[in-house]
Design an enzyme around this catalytic site. Structure first.
Site, short mmCIF file in Angstrom:
data_model
loop_
_atom_site.label_atom_id
_atom_site.label_comp_id
_atom_site.label_asym_id
_atom_site.label_seq_id
_atom_site.Cartn_x
_atom_site.Cartn_y
_atom_site.Cartn_z
N ASN A 10 0.88 -1.16 0.00
CA ASN A 10 0.00 0.00 0.00
C ASN A 10 0.91 1.21 0.00
OD1 ASN A 10 -1.78 2.08 0.45
ND2 ASN A 10 -2.32 1.46 2.54
N TRP A 11 1.00 1.85 -1.16
CA TRP A 11 1.96 2.96 -1.29
C TRP A 11 1.46 4.23 -0.58
CZ3 TRP A 11 3.90 3.09 -7.11
CH2 TRP A 11 4.63 1.93 -7.37
N LYS A 12 0.17 4.26 -0.24
CA LYS A 12 -0.41 5.46 0.38
C LYS A 12 -0.16 6.68 -0.53
CE LYS A 12 0.05 3.13 4.77
NZ LYS A 12 0.19 3.22 6.22
N HIS A 95 -9.34 1.61 4.75
CA HIS A 95 -8.07 1.72 5.47
C HIS A 95 -8.25 2.64 6.68
CE1 HIS A 95 -3.91 2.66 6.42
NE2 HIS A 95 -3.61 1.53 5.82
N GLU A 97 -6.50 4.94 7.79
CA GLU A 97 -6.22 6.37 7.52
C GLU A 97 -7.43 7.04 6.87
OE1 GLU A 97 -2.57 5.59 5.45
OE2 GLU A 97 -1.69 4.95 7.36
N GLU A 167 -5.37 -4.61 10.47
CA GLU A 167 -4.29 -3.66 10.72
C GLU A 167 -4.55 -2.93 12.03
OE1 GLU A 167 -2.22 -2.53 6.80
OE2 GLU A 167 -3.93 -1.20 7.00
N GLY A 173 2.86 2.25 10.69
CA GLY A 173 3.85 3.31 10.53
C GLY A 173 4.58 3.67 11.81
N SER A 213 3.58 -2.28 10.14
CA SER A 213 5.03 -2.42 10.29
C SER A 213 5.53 -3.82 9.95
CB SER A 213 5.47 -2.03 11.71
OG SER A 213 5.10 -0.68 11.97
N GLY A 234 2.96 -1.13 4.18
CA GLY A 234 3.09 0.29 3.88
C GLY A 234 4.54 0.65 3.60
N GLY A 235 5.22 1.15 4.61
CA GLY A 235 6.59 1.66 4.45
C GLY A 235 7.53 0.73 3.69
P1 13P Z 1 3.22 0.28 7.59
O1 13P Z 1 3.68 -1.02 6.99
O2 13P Z 1 3.99 1.46 7.10
O3 13P Z 1 3.12 0.20 9.07
O4 13P Z 1 1.72 0.52 7.04
C1 13P Z 1 0.81 -0.50 7.16
C2 13P Z 1 -0.40 -0.12 6.41
O5 13P Z 1 -1.13 0.78 6.80
C3 13P Z 1 -0.68 -0.82 5.16
O6 13P Z 1 -1.94 -0.53 4.70
#
Ligand code: 13P
Length: 251
Positions: A10-12, A95, A97, A167, A173, A213, A234-235
């Site tokens: 997930n590149w956000k 998600h 966020e 999640e 993050g 994470s 994510g990251g």
């Molecule tokens: P991180 O892997 O950066 O913690 O993000 C997880 C996430 O929100 C994937 O959708």
């Protein structure tokens, strides 16, 4: 029943088209022999580029959201038809966020999920508790409400093809991963909720990812848990080598 693992990035709100091109070009050879299904969910503006670059590879492209309405006066939204026209296969819905910063509710998640299913996009529906909810012992109730709300009015046949991503908000993050025991226990609870809604067959077949994470160091232990069927990353999905190491966790 064996469930094929699915590792999705997930590149956000990251990656210009130039950066996306660089990342995907580096990633393709690194993941080409993966046993897991590989997906990258990218910003709308990168979808065209990502689909073109991933053509003929084992990487599938997803979006990070989809409108519930088919078309019309919904400024800033992107419809399922628009996504499908570009060759989008997957879509993330709900998600944390989106829930936290953009007012998404279980009702809007449900509406988006219904549209995605009706249009033939493959949904990845996110659920997860906050730290406060976990610490006050509300995790099970929160997840039950989110799962029940997301799937309201959706048939067992349609639900069977949905991927759920668990999640925990406090692990996103933050570098703070749920322990593999915590993740396994919570995901097993989500599967039990799916069983209560749809029966054992759908529950046993449904793929449930862990997200928060997840990285090359912790992926193996998380993926060794019987109920964890993949990851939403994510990251670590923003670097080709890191993401490939997560994807190839079993190599
Ligand atoms: P991180 O892997 O950066 O913690 O993000 C997880 C996430 O929100 C994937 O959708």
């Amino acid at each position: 029943m064996s469930r094929r693992p699915i590792i999705a990035g997930n590149w956000k709100m990251n990656m210009t088209r130039a950066q996306a091109t660089e990342l995907i070009t580096a990633l393709k050879p690194l993941v080409k022999d993966a046993a897991a299904e590989v997906v990258i969910c990218v910003p709308y503006t990168d979808i065209d580029t990502a689909v073109a670059l991933c053509k003929g590879s084992n990487i599938k492209v997803g979006a990070e959201n989809v409108a519930w309405a088919e078309k019309g006066a919904f400024t800033g939204e992107i419809s399922a038809d628009m996504l499908l026209e570009l060759g989008t296969e997957y879509v993330i819905i709900g998600h944390s966020e989106r829930r936290q910063y953009f007012g998404e509710t279980d009702a809007s998640v449900n509406a988006r999920l219904k549209t995605a299913i009706a249009k033939g996009l493959k949904p990845i529906v996110c659920v997860g508790e906050t730290l406060e909810e976990r610490e006050s012992g509300k995790t099970d109730d929160v997840l039950k409400t989110q799962v029940t709300g997301a799937f309201d009015g959706i048939s067992a046949a349609d639900a069977a093809d949905v991927v759920i991503a668990y999640e925990p908000v406090w692990a996103i993050g933050t570098g703070k991963t749920a322990t593999s025991e915590q993740a396994e226990e919570t995901i097993a609870g989500i599967r039990a909720e799916v069983k209560a809604l749809y029966g054992a067959e759908v529950a046993e077949g449904m793929r449930i990812q862990y997200g928060g994470s997840m990285n090359p160091k912790n992926v193996k232990e998380l993926m060794a848990q019987p109920d964890i069927d993949g990851g939403l990353i994510g990251g670590a999905s923003l670097k080709a080598v890191d993401f490939s190491q997560v994807v190839n966790y079993d190599a």
